[in-house]
Design a protein around this motif. Structure first.
Motif, PDB file in Angstrom:
ATOM      1  N   THR A 223       0.874  -1.174   0.000  1.00 19.67           N
ATOM      2  CA  THR A 223       0.000   0.000   0.000  1.00 19.67           C
ATOM      3  C   THR A 223       0.917   1.232   0.000  1.00 19.67           C
ATOM      4  O   THR A 223       2.138   1.103  -0.090  1.00 19.67           O
ATOM      5  CB  THR A 223      -0.905   0.032   1.260  1.00 19.67           C
TER       6      THR A 223
ATOM      7  N   ASP B 291     -10.340   6.625  -5.628  1.00 22.29           N
ATOM      8  CA  ASP B 291     -10.078   5.189  -5.736  1.00 22.29           C
ATOM      9  C   ASP B 291      -9.713   4.806  -7.175  1.00 22.29           C
ATOM     10  O   ASP B 291      -8.787   4.035  -7.416  1.00 22.29           O
ATOM     11  CB  ASP B 291     -11.308   4.403  -5.263  1.00 22.29           C
TER      12      ASP B 291
ATOM     13  N   SER C 233      -6.127   5.447  -7.975  1.00 23.01           N
ATOM     14  CA  SER C 233      -5.103   4.896  -7.062  1.00 23.01           C
ATOM     15  C   SER C 233      -4.479   3.642  -7.670  1.00 23.01           C
ATOM     16  O   SER C 233      -5.056   3.025  -8.564  1.00 23.01           O
ATOM     17  CB  SER C 233      -5.734   4.555  -5.710  1.00 23.01           C
TER      18      SER C 233
ATOM     19  N   ARG D  94      -6.683  -0.072  -6.708  1.00 28.12           N
ATOM     20  CA  ARG D  94      -8.099   0.200  -6.934  1.00 28.12           C
ATOM     21  C   ARG D  94      -9.003  -0.818  -6.232  1.00 28.12           C
ATOM     22  O   ARG D  94      -8.684  -2.013  -6.209  1.00 28.12           O
ATOM     23  CB  ARG D  94      -8.351   0.158  -8.445  1.00 28.12           C
TER      24      ARG D  94
ATOM     25  N   LYS E   1      -8.854   5.216   2.370  1.00 27.96           N
ATOM     26  CA  LYS E   1      -8.938   6.292   1.373  1.00 27.96           C
ATOM     27  C   LYS E   1      -9.905   7.399   1.795  1.00 27.96           C
ATOM     28  O   LYS E   1      -9.970   8.437   1.149  1.00 27.96           O
ATOM     29  CB  LYS E   1      -9.319   5.708   0.007  1.00 27.96           C
TER      30      LYS E   1
ATOM     31  N   TYR F  85      -4.768  10.645   1.188  1.00 29.30           N
ATOM     32  CA  TYR F  85      -5.908  10.905   0.297  1.00 29.30           C
ATOM     33  C   TYR F  85      -6.748  12.141   0.642  1.00 29.30           C
ATOM     34  O   TYR F  85      -7.484  12.626  -0.203  1.00 29.30           O
ATOM     35  CB  TYR F  85      -6.832   9.673   0.273  1.00 29.30           C
TER      36      TYR F  85
ATOM     37  N   ASP G   5      -2.905  15.900  -6.669  1.00 28.31           N
ATOM     38  CA  ASP G   5      -2.202  15.990  -5.371  1.00 28.31           C
ATOM     39  C   ASP G   5      -1.601  17.370  -5.101  1.00 28.31           C
ATOM     40  O   ASP G   5      -0.768  17.508  -4.203  1.00 28.31           O
ATOM     41  CB  ASP G   5      -1.085  14.927  -5.239  1.00 28.31           C
TER      42      ASP G   5
END
Length: 454
Positions: free
Chosen positions: A154, A268, A271, A274, A281, A287, A324
């Motif tokens: 992750t 999601d 990402s 997914r 999230k 996030y 981001d």
């Protein structure tokens, strides 16, 4: 006062009492499924036993190494335990280069072993026997105190050759390949266990450890009879074990669809994992800033914010192009702002969009957007904590929390407590304490307790 338009836009983030109770019920049901062998496979919260059964007494003594890997940097620590609940910590931060985050796993562990060797040399401890507690903050199946198989990467990591492998053994092998330090990997844990141990070292009532940082997860102390996955041999002597909930994956089987928003689905969709870690999230620092960016973009496109600004089209382009761009740390800074000056908000808006002086109204709107996203995250965290506290037999439960979102957001603690007052059973007392260096000191404490047990 925030206008009706922005309130309507943010309505999907505002949870009703019914939704809170429903998420709470579904969470408790998942925990029960995760603990039972017969339903474990179907559970989204895997409730892995950590094999950590002894909590610290405060009397631990000696020098221990700790390694903390859970994000784009990792730390190596030398922890000297002095008894009487006292410890000193010396540490060094090392970067994980971007290419190593997605390169072969062997190269990642070789890099870590090299940094460990440098740290040991710097502290002139080549000849000392050094027990090491390894905090590895990714979903793992623990097979013993120092054996854990990574189930999935992750937080932006995706190194081939590690999933399904024993990460304790991979670190051990990398240290052996170098052969320049006598370091023994005696315990493997995640950052939530470290947080719980670190807080229990200072407060014996600590029974829950929580991280709200780049990722989000929790662990708690459970009676061994309730942990089906724990082998019988571990149930004979000790009556408790720390359980790693892995609650970041809560919702992966559809339990949170009724409270997820279009923004959550967009986060999601983009990402690298997914349809996984859906609770994380909606709650973690990786996030939250991106959620705010998407809401801000929608607000601009619908002319609900910066209405009078001639550069609106340019703002939209900046937000569309730069995923981001709105960092989670900005949320903390915006929510710390005071009316009517809004110094942080104005600085951030100028930095991102080149606006010299945002209006008070626009600052209020941006603050409200941040508040709604954070409050929902804190509500979810409070639901999880309350579910765990209500399972624990002890009347008084202290919760140790760490992580950048909890640590630096000015109101996160208050949001959590407010919701817990409603959800924790009457007659139970709870308190929250900030972990002092949980994933470092906690790892050393697990190593100390493990060495003592041996």
């Amino acid at each position: 006062m925030v206008d009706v338009e922005i309130r309507e836009l943010m309505q999907p983030f505002v949870l009703s009492d019914y939704q809170v109770q429903e998420v709470y019920s579904r969470f408790c049901l998942e925990i029960a499924k995760g603990l039972r062998r017969t339903t474990h496979e179907q559970a989204s919260t895997k409730c892995f036993p950590t094999y950590v059964q002894d909590l610290p007494t405060g009397d631990e003594m000696g020098k221990y190494l700790a390694l903390d890997l859970g994000g784009t940097n990792f730390r190596v620590l030398l922890v000297t335990l002095k008894g009487h609940h006292e410890a000193t910590v010396e540490s060094q931060i090392y970067a994980v280069p971007k290419d190593l985050m997605v390169g072969p796993g062997v190269e990642l562990f070789d890099h870590i072993a090299e940094c460990l060797a440098k740290f040991v040399a710097k502290h002139d401890m080549h000849n000392a026997y050094l027990p090491l507690g390894f905090t590895f903050s990714f979903p793992c199946i623990q097979m013993g105190l120092r054996e854990a198989k990574l189930t999935r990467w992750t937080k932006g990591f995706n190194c081939p050759g590690v999933e399904g492998e024993d990460v304790g053994l991979m670190l051990h092998d990398a240290i052996q390949r170098r052969g320049d330090a006598e370091i023994a990997v005696v315990a493997l844990l995640n950052d939530t266990t470290g947080t719980l141990m670190s807080c229990a070292h200072r407060n014996p009532d600590c029974r829950v450890g929580v991280i709200v940082g780049t990722g989000c997860n929790a662990c708690y102390v459970e009676h061994v009879d309730n942990v089906d996955l724990l082998d019988t041999e571990f149930k004979r002597i000790q009556k408790q074990v720390i359980v790693n909930v892995e609650w970041g994956a809560f919702g992966d089987h559809g339990q949170l669809e009724f409270v997820r928003t279009d923004y959550d689905r967009e986060v999601d969709r983009k990402s690298i994992n997914r349809s996984e870690q859906l609770f994380e999230k909606m709650t973690s620092g990786m996030y939250l800033g991106e959620l705010v960016r998407l809401v801000l973009l929608r607000a601009l496109e619908r002319n609900k914010i910066f209405k009078l600004n001639t550069k609106r089209a340019a703002f939209v382009a900046v937000l569309q192009k730069n995923v981001d761009i709105f960092e989670t740390k900005y949320i903390s800074e915006v929510e710390a702002d005071s009316f009517p000056e809004f110094p942080n908000t104005r600085r951030i808006v100028k930095q991102l969009f080149g606006v010299e002086k945002a209006t008070v109204e626009d600052c209020q709107k941006l603050k409200y957007i941040c508040e709604c996203v954070t409050k929902r995250a804190a509500t979810f965290v409070a639901i999880g904590i309350s579910g765990l506290i209500n399972k624990i037999i002890d009347r008084r439960v202290v919760v140790g929390i760490d992580g950048s979102v909890y640590r630096y957001h000015p109101k996160f603690d208050g949001y959590i407590r407010e919701m817990m007052q409603k959800l924790v059973k009457p007659g139970k007392e709870f308190d929250i304490m900030l972990s002092e260096d949980g994933s470092g000191r906690g790892a050393a404490l697990v190593a100390a307790v493990a060495s003592k047990t041996k």
